[in-house]
Design an enzyme around this catalytic site. Structure first.
Site, PDB file in Angstrom:
ATOM      1  N   TYR A  98     109.405  26.659 113.784  1.00  0.00           N
ATOM      2  CA  TYR A  98     108.924  27.777 113.847  1.00  0.00           C
ATOM      3  C   TYR A  98     109.285  28.711 113.213  1.00  0.00           C
ATOM      4  O   TYR A  98     108.941  29.613 112.652  1.00  0.00           O
ATOM      5  CB  TYR A  98     108.290  27.647 115.521  1.00  0.00           C
ATOM      6  CG  TYR A  98     107.463  28.940 115.579  1.00  0.00           C
ATOM      7  CD1 TYR A  98     106.117  28.634 115.643  1.00  0.00           C
ATOM      8  CD2 TYR A  98     107.547  30.076 116.112  1.00  0.00           C
ATOM      9  CE1 TYR A  98     105.059  29.793 115.655  1.00  0.00           C
ATOM     10  CE2 TYR A  98     106.834  31.236 116.219  1.00  0.00           C
ATOM     11  CZ  TYR A  98     105.521  30.747 116.034  1.00  0.00           C
ATOM     12  OH  TYR A  98     104.514  31.904 116.358  1.00  0.00           O
ATOM     13  N   HIS A 135     108.452  31.288 109.956  1.00  0.00           N
ATOM     14  CA  HIS A 135     108.032  32.559 110.210  1.00  0.00           C
ATOM     15  C   HIS A 135     109.161  33.546 109.435  1.00  0.00           C
ATOM     16  O   HIS A 135     108.722  34.639 108.811  1.00  0.00           O
ATOM     17  CB  HIS A 135     108.186  32.822 111.497  1.00  0.00           C
ATOM     18  CG  HIS A 135     106.590  32.696 112.015  1.00  0.00           C
ATOM     19  ND1 HIS A 135     106.234  31.591 112.364  1.00  0.00           N
ATOM     20  CD2 HIS A 135     105.575  33.467 112.291  1.00  0.00           C
ATOM     21  CE1 HIS A 135     105.070  31.621 113.050  1.00  0.00           C
ATOM     22  NE2 HIS A 135     104.626  32.718 112.692  1.00  0.00           N
ATOM     23  N   TYR A 168     103.910  44.144 114.816  1.00  0.00           N
ATOM     24  CA  TYR A 168     103.853  42.733 115.197  1.00  0.00           C
ATOM     25  C   TYR A 168     104.919  41.762 115.736  1.00  0.00           C
ATOM     26  O   TYR A 168     105.781  41.575 114.792  1.00  0.00           O
ATOM     27  CB  TYR A 168     102.879  42.109 114.013  1.00  0.00           C
ATOM     28  CG  TYR A 168     102.189  40.628 114.320  1.00  0.00           C
ATOM     29  CD1 TYR A 168     102.321  39.923 115.474  1.00  0.00           C
ATOM     30  CD2 TYR A 168     101.680  40.011 113.285  1.00  0.00           C
ATOM     31  CE1 TYR A 168     101.652  38.742 115.612  1.00  0.00           C
ATOM     32  CE2 TYR A 168     100.878  38.903 113.373  1.00  0.00           C
ATOM     33  CZ  TYR A 168     101.109  38.078 114.667  1.00  0.00           C
ATOM     34  OH  TYR A 168     100.489  36.902 114.949  1.00  0.00           O
ATOM     35  N   TRP A 217      97.673  29.543 106.426  1.00  0.00           N
ATOM     36  CA  TRP A 217      98.651  29.404 107.340  1.00  0.00           C
ATOM     37  C   TRP A 217      98.326  28.505 108.607  1.00  0.00           C
ATOM     38  O   TRP A 217      99.659  27.659 108.878  1.00  0.00           O
ATOM     39  CB  TRP A 217      98.956  30.735 107.570  1.00  0.00           C
ATOM     40  CG  TRP A 217     100.106  31.028 108.545  1.00  0.00           C
ATOM     41  CD1 TRP A 217      99.998  31.156 109.832  1.00  0.00           C
ATOM     42  CD2 TRP A 217     101.452  31.116 108.198  1.00  0.00           C
ATOM     43  NE1 TRP A 217     101.430  31.319 110.388  1.00  0.00           N
ATOM     44  CE2 TRP A 217     102.303  31.419 109.324  1.00  0.00           C
ATOM     45  CE3 TRP A 217     102.394  31.035 107.201  1.00  0.00           C
ATOM     46  CZ2 TRP A 217     103.656  31.427 109.252  1.00  0.00           C
ATOM     47  CZ3 TRP A 217     103.505  30.944 107.097  1.00  0.00           C
ATOM     48  CH2 TRP A 217     104.025  31.305 108.305  1.00  0.00           C
ATOM     49  N   TRP A 218      97.327  28.648 109.149  1.00  0.00           N
ATOM     50  CA  TRP A 218      96.949  27.884 110.358  1.00  0.00           C
ATOM     51  C   TRP A 218      97.259  26.404 109.940  1.00  0.00           C
ATOM     52  O   TRP A 218      97.650  25.804 110.807  1.00  0.00           O
ATOM     53  CB  TRP A 218      95.622  28.145 110.861  1.00  0.00           C
ATOM     54  CG  TRP A 218      95.359  29.581 111.476  1.00  0.00           C
ATOM     55  CD1 TRP A 218      96.417  30.456 111.818  1.00  0.00           C
ATOM     56  CD2 TRP A 218      94.072  30.174 111.885  1.00  0.00           C
ATOM     57  NE1 TRP A 218      95.695  31.578 112.378  1.00  0.00           N
ATOM     58  CE2 TRP A 218      94.471  31.588 112.309  1.00  0.00           C
ATOM     59  CE3 TRP A 218      92.980  29.758 111.735  1.00  0.00           C
ATOM     60  CZ2 TRP A 218      93.433  32.205 112.933  1.00  0.00           C
ATOM     61  CZ3 TRP A 218      91.807  30.805 112.040  1.00  0.00           C
ATOM     62  CH2 TRP A 218      92.278  32.143 112.723  1.00  0.00           C
TER      63      TRP A 218
END
Length: 98
Positions: free
Chosen positions: A11, A15, A34, A70-71
């Site tokens: 993860y 990112h 963000y 991306w999802w």
């Protein structure tokens, strides 16, 4: 959001290599400042973002192709809905201080 156990490093790796076109789209949607936080005991991910206007990176009603891609890429390491959007839980603000 929920991270599947054993995918913590993956993860972070994904990112760290976020696509420039996704960053551009997020900024153009009015999302600023963000951050995503990870609770290692529960594998819960908490996202915080300041939004100008009605935009949000979690808008599942108006999904652009970059976000959908991306999802789709993240679906193997996160709990997702049928459309691969991350499972999210709306939270009620109970305190705020400027």
């Amino acid at each position: 959001m929920y991270l599947k156990a054993g995918y913590e490093k993956e993860y972070e790796r994904r990112h760290a290599a976020i696509w420039p076109e996704l960053v551009k789209m997020i900024h153009e949607a009015g999302v600023k400042n963000y951050s995503i936080f990870w609770d290692k005991d529960t594998n819960l991910l908490f996202a915080y973002q300041e939004c100008e206007g009605e935009g949000s990176s979690q808008d599942t009603d108006h999904v652009d192709p970059i976000t959908q891609k991306w999802w789709d890429m993240m679906a193997d390491i996160m709990e997702t809905n049928a459309d691969h959007s991350p499972v999210t839980i709306p939270l009620q603000e109970v305190f705020h201080l400027d």
